[in-house]
Design an enzyme around this catalytic site. Structure first.
Site, mmCIF file in Angstrom:
data_model
loop_
_atom_site.group_PDB
_atom_site.id
_atom_site.type_symbol
_atom_site.label_atom_id
_atom_site.label_comp_id
_atom_site.label_asym_id
_atom_site.label_seq_id
_atom_site.Cartn_x
_atom_site.Cartn_y
_atom_site.Cartn_z
ATOM 1 C CG HIS A 59 -5.458 -2.122 -0.025
ATOM 2 N ND1 HIS A 59 -4.343 -2.586 -0.731
ATOM 3 C CD2 HIS A 59 -5.151 -1.769 0.648
ATOM 4 C CE1 HIS A 59 -3.684 -1.779 -0.412
ATOM 5 N NE2 HIS A 59 -3.511 -0.903 0.767
ATOM 6 C CG ASP B 166 -6.454 -3.821 -3.330
ATOM 7 O OD1 ASP B 166 -7.282 -2.884 -3.223
ATOM 8 O OD2 ASP B 166 -5.120 -3.983 -3.128
ATOM 9 C CB SER C 79 -0.521 -0.183 0.970
ATOM 10 O OG SER C 79 -1.884 1.096 0.967
#
Lengths: 391, 391
Positions: A371, A341, A174
């Protein structure tokens, strides 16, 4: 560059793992042109840097992550609170530790709190230096806009201070993936391998849109007071709403449905008398819990600062096309997407792979969770790291 | 039941199309057990009800929709403002009008503002009756919790007043689809055909989660003042944030990326000096515009009331399983999903089809736009309506 606290001990080969340490990296010029004075970055390490400094691994945390990757150990007779902190479980236990994929018996593992954060590095909650504020009140609204690139440049000063010329691996998921990628592009000679997990080459319209909603949730909390709330109530309601919005995007609709469906929270009725008086659905209670947990541990201005940085993420900014920007990279790659995701879509990982100067496959973590699968499915991620960049 | 205003003229066969009219439906018992006194519902009609009242079509609006489906016409010498309103384009022009699929030369088309709304029906902005408030201030925070089922039962009283025993078709998208479905289940003998577009049998965990975020965005605006803001500033910032959150879920990530990418708004710089001072991304400017447009035309309490009703949507509540609840239906069906919808997933339309007592295929609107595709791709929807429930 000054090492302070625990790290001086670490360099004297008194092994202290998982203990917060600091480097003063002085004044930092930012992409905006602003000079940020007196910057200190916080970090933790595990293991020992070898003689030729070739075994250093940097793990980059995500938006609300801290530096505590995994359990550490402290010197004998360390104060109890220091011991408890070091020995607490970290957020990356599955990957980092003795005998794990990122083996702390083999690698010198580092995690740096991002510039602007609230886990020890200079950020909006830090007292401003006297040159800015003679009373040394927290930066608050005065803290400058910081980009992912600004953060990575400051991290390079930590690497300098630790004697690390090149990382064996920089890896993150991320926002951590955004920083890992920016490392590989900004300092190609300092990154031997790069792992970009559930991330992308540049924040998308979708990510920016959700980012704006989160920022407004914070800013519109009257307690936020433009960012200057440190001598008053904290904007926990706004931070909680920002977290709710973010958290939904971190999970998948299918997972929420499986876990919560439209069930009422036990003992509560979802048919209220007035709109404000009904009981909650389970999924609301779950999100309330996520909101409250984050509001208890995170600074609203830091959330805003890091979120803004993430929205600014674009390795190609000022460097031509993504292909041109990435052409300078020389490292090995691990690019991973989570199949479910819906914030960092697998197609964005594909686009990153396609823009790299060498053929790189996009790997996939299978997860129903969305995610957050990159954190949950650490066994899958570990196997990918082992099979590619740490093989 | 009392018809007031324009409708009395309509029943006297003075044709006035697309003009707001009202029915007083008295005291409404709600699912919560609360009695809501003195309820008035607003509606518009187009065309003429035939002699055996067999040509009536009810089109149900979505969360922030109004009753103005399409252009109308007023009597000679009508005041200019009434003429302008009637002749303004509606939100369902592509489907409803002379010669269109829902042909106003053939059908008597009705659209009712949902109970709790702000387009003429009794809602939180309506002055409370003297029995509740001797000063007749707006209901505000005192307005009761209303469900989709409550709304549909009140709409049945409008049908009674208009002399409509059974609808030839009840059709709607999103929250309109929820109401259409509830009509078919609550009043099976009054619905000959039902069109459920981009909707579902019961709100999902995902929809409830986003609903909560929107409600909190509103409630946390200090101007909201618990719902009692009518003599002060309106909570436009909170309503705007609720709309931004909702609007993102109404579109698709791919569409946002194609339209806006991460481009800055022309003339603005996305690298700010402080976090609060940077310029905007195009997608932020777009969402600002959506927020401001809604805040200018919608009441925050009505948003909350209808959003709560939508979260409560569950045709099976108190009726056993979905299959058991739907077993009582007797109508023809049109069930349509938008292929890129990420709020009302096509799989939810599939689940509805699977629970119906007769084999019904799930039809698909192809759109890149997400949930809003049901409004945008009106030609595709029109063709489906023509080929199935109005064939």
């Amino acid at each position: 560059m000054t090492l302070v606290g625990g790290t001086e001990r670490a360099r004297d080969f008194v092994r202290e793992d998982g203990v917060l340490a600091f480097v003063d990296v002085g004044e930092r010029p930012l992409e905006s042109g602003v000079l940020l004075p007196r910057v200190r970055l916080a970090y933790e390490t595990w293991g020992e840097l070898n003689a030729d400094a070739s075994n250093a691994v940097l793990v980059e945390h995500a938006l609300t992550g801290d530096t505590h990757l995994t359990r550490g150990r402290v010197r004998e007779h360390a104060p109890e609170i220091e011991r408890a902190r070091a020995e607490a479980p970290g957020w990356c236990e599955g990957l980092v530790g003795p005998g794990r994929v990122i083996d702390t018996n083999k690698y010198f593992v580092v995690c740096i709190n991002m510039l602007g954060g609230c886990y020890g590095s200079t950020g909006p909650a830090t007292p401003a230096p006297s040159s800015v504020d003679p009373e040394n009140k927290p930066w608050g609204s005065r803290f400058p806009f910081v980009t992912i690139r600004d953060a990575v440049r400051a991290e390079a000063a930590v690497a300098d201070a630790l004697g690390i010329q090149a990382w064996r691996l920089v890896v993150g998921g991320s926002m951590g993936g955004a920083r890992a990628l920016e490392w590989a592009v900004t300092f190609p000679e300092r990154v031997q391998a790069c792992g970009v997990v559930a991330s992308c080459a540049a924040s998308s319209a979708e990510q920016i849109a959700w980012g704006q909603a989160q920022n407004l949730a914070l800013r519109q909390d009257p307690a936020f007071n433009g960012g200057d709330y440190y001598d008053s109530d904290f904007p926990t309601a706004g931070l909680g709403l920002a977290r709710r919005i973010a958290h939904i995007t971190y999970r998948s609709a299918a997972e929420l449905q499986t876990r919560f469906s439209r069930d009422p929270q036990p003992g509560e009725s979802i048919l209220g008398v007035a709109a404000g008086t009904r009981g909650r659905y389970k999924v609301e209670s779950y999100l309330d819990h996520q909101a409250s947990k984050l509001a208890d541990r995170f600074d609203a201005n830091a959330y805003l600062t890091l979120n803004e940085a993430l929205m600014s993420h674009d390795v190609a900014r000022g460097r031509g096309s993504p292909e041109e920007a990435l052409a300078r990279t020389t490292c090995d790659w691990l690019v991973v997407a989570v199949d479910s995701d819906r914030l960092y879509f697998p197609s964005e990982s594909d686009a990153l792979c396609a823009a790299l100067p060498v053929p790189v496959p996009r790997h996939t973590i299978h997860s129903d969770a969305g995610h957050d699968g990159f954190l949950i499915e650490d066994a899958q991620l570990g196997e990918l790291v082992r099979a590619t960049v740490l093989s």
